[in-house]
Design a protein around this motif. Sequence first.
Motif, PDB file in Angstrom:
ATOM      1  N   LYS A 146       0.833  -1.213   0.000  1.00  0.00           N
ATOM      2  CA  LYS A 146       0.000   0.000   0.000  1.00  0.00           C
ATOM      3  C   LYS A 146       0.866   1.261   0.000  1.00  0.00           C
ATOM      4  O   LYS A 146       0.511   2.274  -0.618  1.00  0.00           O
ATOM      5  N   ALA A 147       1.987   1.203   0.698  1.00  0.00           N
ATOM      6  CA  ALA A 147       2.891   2.362   0.721  1.00  0.00           C
ATOM      7  C   ALA A 147       3.465   2.625  -0.680  1.00  0.00           C
ATOM      8  O   ALA A 147       3.658   3.779  -1.081  1.00  0.00           O
ATOM      9  N   ILE A 148       3.715   1.538  -1.436  1.00  0.00           N
ATOM     10  CA  ILE A 148       4.193   1.715  -2.815  1.00  0.00           C
ATOM     11  C   ILE A 148       3.122   2.447  -3.633  1.00  0.00           C
ATOM     12  O   ILE A 148       3.433   3.373  -4.402  1.00  0.00           O
ATOM     13  N   VAL A 149       1.872   2.057  -3.442  1.00  0.00           N
ATOM     14  CA  VAL A 149       0.769   2.715  -4.154  1.00  0.00           C
ATOM     15  C   VAL A 149       0.769   4.217  -3.861  1.00  0.00           C
ATOM     16  O   VAL A 149       0.699   5.055  -4.776  1.00  0.00           O
ATOM     17  N   ALA A 150       0.870   4.546  -2.579  1.00  0.00           N
ATOM     18  CA  ALA A 150       0.848   5.964  -2.194  1.00  0.00           C
ATOM     19  C   ALA A 150       2.012   6.719  -2.837  1.00  0.00           C
ATOM     20  O   ALA A 150       1.846   7.852  -3.325  1.00  0.00           O
ATOM     21  N   GLN A 151       3.176   6.100  -2.870  1.00  0.00           N
ATOM     22  CA  GLN A 151       4.349   6.766  -3.435  1.00  0.00           C
ATOM     23  C   GLN A 151       4.261   6.896  -4.962  1.00  0.00           C
ATOM     24  O   GLN A 151       4.738   7.874  -5.538  1.00  0.00           O
ATOM     25  N   ILE A 152       3.655   5.911  -5.611  1.00  0.00           N
ATOM     26  CA  ILE A 152       3.464   6.023  -7.067  1.00  0.00           C
ATOM     27  C   ILE A 152       2.488   7.160  -7.358  1.00  0.00           C
ATOM     28  O   ILE A 152       2.707   7.980  -8.255  1.00  0.00           O
ATOM     29  N   GLU A 153       1.426   7.206  -6.570  1.00  0.00           N
ATOM     30  CA  GLU A 153       0.448   8.287  -6.775  1.00  0.00           C
ATOM     31  C   GLU A 153       1.080   9.652  -6.500  1.00  0.00           C
ATOM     32  O   GLU A 153       0.765  10.628  -7.178  1.00  0.00           O
ATOM     33  N   ALA A 154       1.987   9.686  -5.538  1.00  0.00           N
ATOM     34  CA  ALA A 154       2.637  10.952  -5.198  1.00  0.00           C
ATOM     35  C   ALA A 154       3.528  11.478  -6.329  1.00  0.00           C
ATOM     36  O   ALA A 154       3.840  12.662  -6.390  1.00  0.00           O
ATOM     37  N   LEU A 155       3.917  10.588  -7.241  1.00  0.00           N
ATOM     38  CA  LEU A 155       4.722  11.043  -8.390  1.00  0.00           C
ATOM     39  C   LEU A 155       3.907  11.907  -9.335  1.00  0.00           C
ATOM     40  O   LEU A 155       4.458  12.681 -10.128  1.00  0.00           O
ATOM     41  N   GLY A 156       2.592  11.745  -9.287  1.00  0.00           N
ATOM     42  CA  GLY A 156       1.670  12.604 -10.037  1.00  0.00           C
ATOM     43  C   GLY A 156       1.954  12.657 -11.525  1.00  0.00           C
ATOM     44  O   GLY A 156       2.320  11.654 -12.148  1.00  0.00           O
ATOM     45  N   ASP A 157       1.779  13.826 -12.107  1.00  0.00           N
ATOM     46  CA  ASP A 157       1.916  14.015 -13.555  1.00  0.00           C
ATOM     47  C   ASP A 157       3.314  13.690 -14.073  1.00  0.00           C
ATOM     48  O   ASP A 157       3.474  13.296 -15.221  1.00  0.00           O
ATOM     49  N   THR A 158       4.327  13.890 -13.224  1.00  0.00           N
ATOM     50  CA  THR A 158       5.701  13.626 -13.656  1.00  0.00           C
ATOM     51  C   THR A 158       5.837  12.213 -14.215  1.00  0.00           C
ATOM     52  O   THR A 158       6.450  11.992 -15.260  1.00  0.00           O
ATOM     53  N   LEU A 159       5.243  11.260 -13.502  1.00  0.00           N
ATOM     54  CA  LEU A 159       5.346   9.862 -13.941  1.00  0.00           C
ATOM     55  C   LEU A 159       4.678   9.668 -15.303  1.00  0.00           C
ATOM     56  O   LEU A 159       5.260   9.078 -16.220  1.00  0.00           O
ATOM     57  N   ILE A 160       3.462  10.195 -15.431  1.00  0.00           N
ATOM     58  CA  ILE A 160       2.716  10.014 -16.681  1.00  0.00           C
ATOM     59  C   ILE A 160       3.441  10.709 -17.838  1.00  0.00           C
ATOM     60  O   ILE A 160       3.592  10.134 -18.929  1.00  0.00           O
ATOM     61  N   GLN A 161       3.910  11.935 -17.597  1.00  0.00           N
ATOM     62  CA  GLN A 161       4.614  12.687 -18.642  1.00  0.00           C
ATOM     63  C   GLN A 161       5.878  11.949 -19.092  1.00  0.00           C
ATOM     64  O   GLN A 161       6.154  11.832 -20.291  1.00  0.00           O
ATOM     65  N   THR A 162       6.623  11.434 -18.124  1.00  0.00           N
ATOM     66  CA  THR A 162       7.861  10.726 -18.453  1.00  0.00           C
ATOM     67  C   THR A 162       7.552   9.473 -19.261  1.00  0.00           C
ATOM     68  O   THR A 162       8.208   9.182 -20.272  1.00  0.00           O
ATOM     69  N   ALA A 163       6.542   8.742 -18.824  1.00  0.00           N
ATOM     70  CA  ALA A 163       6.174   7.517 -19.538  1.00  0.00           C
ATOM     71  C   ALA A 163       5.687   7.838 -20.951  1.00  0.00           C
ATOM     72  O   ALA A 163       5.974   7.112 -21.900  1.00  0.00           O
ATOM     73  N   MET A 164       4.965   8.962 -21.107  1.00  0.00           N
ATOM     74  CA  MET A 164       4.508   9.374 -22.439  1.00  0.00           C
ATOM     75  C   MET A 164       5.702   9.655 -23.346  1.00  0.00           C
ATOM     76  O   MET A 164       5.750   9.209 -24.497  1.00  0.00           O
ATOM     77  N   GLU A 165       6.658  10.404 -22.817  1.00  0.00           N
ATOM     78  CA  GLU A 165       7.841  10.742 -23.618  1.00  0.00           C
ATOM     79  C   GLU A 165       8.613   9.489 -24.044  1.00  0.00           C
ATOM     80  O   GLU A 165       9.108   9.406 -25.167  1.00  0.00           O
ATOM     81  N   GLU A 166       8.699   8.540 -23.133  1.00  0.00           N
ATOM     82  CA  GLU A 166       9.533   7.370 -23.424  1.00  0.00           C
ATOM     83  C   GLU A 166       8.828   6.296 -24.250  1.00  0.00           C
ATOM     84  O   GLU A 166       9.489   5.495 -24.901  1.00  0.00           O
ATOM     85  N   SER A 167       7.488   6.258 -24.184  1.00  0.00           N
ATOM     86  CA  SER A 167       6.778   5.128 -24.806  1.00  0.00           C
ATOM     87  C   SER A 167       5.875   5.509 -25.966  1.00  0.00           C
ATOM     88  O   SER A 167       5.346   4.630 -26.648  1.00  0.00           O
ATOM     89  N   ASN A 168       5.650   6.806 -26.161  1.00  0.00           N
ATOM     90  CA  ASN A 168       4.696   7.289 -27.176  1.00  0.00           C
ATOM     91  C   ASN A 168       3.262   6.876 -26.898  1.00  0.00           C
ATOM     92  O   ASN A 168       2.396   7.028 -27.763  1.00  0.00           O
TER      93      ASN A 168
END
Lengths: 495, 495
Positions: free
Chosen positions: A35-57
């Motif tokens: 559950k703590a991993i979930v909270a930390q992934i969510e805390a990454l917010g838009d940065t995570l999604i933006q980075t994944a978009m850039e890297e994966s199209n």
Amino acid sequence: MIQIAEDIDLVMQQAQEAFLAYRKCSASDKAAFLKAIVAQIEALGDTLIQTAMEESNLPLARLTGERGRTTGQLLAFAKLLEAGDWVQASIDTGDPDRKPVAKPDLRKMMQPVGPVVVFGASNFPLAFSTAGGDTASALAAGCSVVVKSHPGHPRTSLLVAGAINKAIAQSNVPEHVFQHVADHSIQAGQSLILHPVTKAAAFTGSYTGGKALFDLANQREEPIPFFAEMGSINPVVVLPEVLQTKKDLPATLASSIMLGVGQFCTNPGLILVLEESGLDEFLDGLSTTILAGSGGKMLHTGIASSYKTRKKEALSQDGITTLATVVSVQEDDITGTPAIATVSASDFIDNSVLKEEVFGPYSLIVKCKSKEELSAVITSLKGQLTATLFGTEQELGNYTDIAELLIQRCGRLIYNGVPTGVEVCKSMQHGGPFPSTTDSRFTSVGTDAIYRFVRPVSYQDCPDAFLPVELRNENTLSIMRVINGIWTNNSIKIR
Amino acid sequence: MIQIAEDIDLVMQQAQEAFLAYRKCSASDKAAFLKAIVAQIEALGDTLIQTAMEESNLPLARLTGERGRTTGQLLAFAKLLEAGDWVQASIDTGDPDRKPVAKPDLRKMMQPVGPVVVFGASNFPLAFSTAGGDTASALAAGCSVVVKSHPGHPRTSLLVAGAINKAIAQSNVPEHVFQHVADHSIQAGQSLILHPVTKAAAFTGSYTGGKALFDLANQREEPIPFFAEMGSINPVVVLPEVLQTKKDLPATLASSIMLGVGQFCTNPGLILVLEESGLDEFLDGLSTTILAGSGGKMLHTGIASSYKTRKKEALSQDGITTLATVVSVQEDDITGTPAIATVSASDFIDNSVLKEEVFGPYSLIVKCKSKEELSAVITSLKGQLTATLFGTEQELGNYTDIAELLIQRCGRLIYNGVPTGVEVCKSMQHGGPFPSTTDSRFTSVGTDAIYRFVRPVSYQDCPDAFLPVELRNENTLSIMRVINGIWTNNSIKIR
């Protein structure tokens, strides 16, 4: 002889130490960690999604959904640990008076195998990578995990690894229960598989890569389970009557072919039809939707280039007729455009090239003259993740033997729906006969994925105090157990 | 490239046809078939026992007991099939209204993998051969079976095969659901493993034989599971206090070493002790009982010769002191005589020869100066079928870390009892980390042995009428199922 790299040796030694410490953590400690991993992934917010978009199209909506799937999986395993029944506890009580020999008390449950190595998938930078299903199920099983980051999305992987490390710091689990290896060399991957403390590994990717690592895992002095998902063409059988009753079927199927630029493991790459009335209209409908598609950017240029090559090779085989193909407006090296083709059953059966996956928005329609020919086509197929059967209730009744043939070649049989879309739940089976996966006895999606990383251990005549809590007389966790052959969540009364 | 022999090809084609037909048999048909085998084995009467005695040198009482175990196993699987829960049925019902996408209905259960090849064991001519645990569990799983008869007891095997064939004739199962191959050539065994329709195999025997077939199974175009049980030295840890409290321990352990002329896979081949008071008395007691043993005829001259060679090699290693050895009165080529020896922990840890099984009535006692040395000895061991811990309640509490180390190296941990004697029940785990078996995730003894020969298959949105009976809404079999995460034997109410 492949040498194990020094830094990999250190990582694996740490993974072994962490495994031993992690074994002592309670199920609730482990659940809290997930559950703590979930909270930390969510805390990454838009940065995570933006980075994944850039890297994966991959587009925003898809990655947002995939993040939800990733956290959903982690939470599902946390719930599984809290419920506790998953350990398959089984107790056969002893009988000292039995003749000719006393009957011992035997108690069995699943226990973690040891450190697990995870190779992330390029097509799921979140849900099947660093904190994806493999990592979640291995951590839930009680194994320490070493992730080799995927070269297609190294920054995304690093962000998620950072989130997991923060969760470790907040949780009652050992520091090295998760480690991230950013070395993308082939030698690093080989070293991780060959290291003696590695006890299992999971991989999603190409047949070539998966098979090479599978062979390495089996050639170790101590062979280890290597779970690879390696590709599938997911045959879809469309029976004649349904062509008449389900007018949206061509559009539905064509959309499934093009979904995510065809980069799903369950993409319908093969459609089997009977040459009966309604077929031309069905093919026209498919073509119309395919031609309306513009394709899209693929995950990386390597995959786009491979798609072009494989598509060209497939379309140039004897007897192939291209039914619809989209030509890219811009001739770049990243766009994948859809195409479908037809072939006769006899030309298909004899051609092994046509049975290989073309990873991208491509599908081949095989025209069968009879049910017998349809059976022969199915019989000629290798193992698949999924198979699909479209038919009216009436004709499904007349084609149960076809369903039976399909079942023997797949892990999941779908009725009247597209194969893309893999529900995350206990009853999901995502793993089929070779070469779709290396081990059809296990699933990589859903909570049963945990069983890839455990083995049963029996305790004979063990004093109650030294048993794992799941096997003690008093069932403090209220889990379901099989006691002397009977399912119950009762405690054992001491006589 | 190994050529598949023509006759083997015919056998396997028949096995495949029989598998497809056997899939359609009901669980009660299969259960009745297993019971019919029991009746036919019993009908063989003294002939079977006499033949097995002649071929194996095993005594009457042992073989009578082993026949009971064989029929008991078949009946246990019949009962398992009648109960029905073993298929691990799991249902997640759909939700057409779920957003953003409808939730499919998914239902999963275990299904047979296909034709299975069984290699009988020399040391169990009945219970682990032709109609033994491997055959019984594979037939119960729904697989067709091809047995390669063991060259050590060909006539026994033929008698049992005849009994099974009579049972087939009386039962509602296909003719070739069981087939017997009497060809003892290496090529026959290889052909059976390499044949494309073979989907799994089980073996009990030497490391050399098992590992060679395991490698062959993995090198196939389609690798298949190969379950081999290949040997184990079954470490027994004897803690200091128990030496004082359990005065019959030396005699008990020595008897276990000599049981069946040491020809059990769970024979205690390694005894780990601490150099504390009471040790000399313990060793004296062991020696007294060993020296009172006369040995006995082994299964065949090959095993007797191998025992002599391996024993001599072990006893000639650096640091070994022979503690007790029985010299045979008649110097024949079939008798195996008991021997025990001692060695220091440090000499043991560095010597890989001492960690190999000496198949026969032999055991090595390792003297450890401290708990740390004991831990180091255990850590140096390979995977084992069993490990054993003798200790008082008090000292077991002080040695939980030792128990933990043992658990990581074995499939079954025994407290205060000898490792010989493998109870046939659900909670038994007879399968440990490599090289004791090739796959520690499965057991070859007990009803869970059935899971070696099945894989899960999911049905998505399948109309109720076309589902296997175990997965339909109405639970006519009253089996336990997990429905939406809850264990229940209720039916599903249709809304």
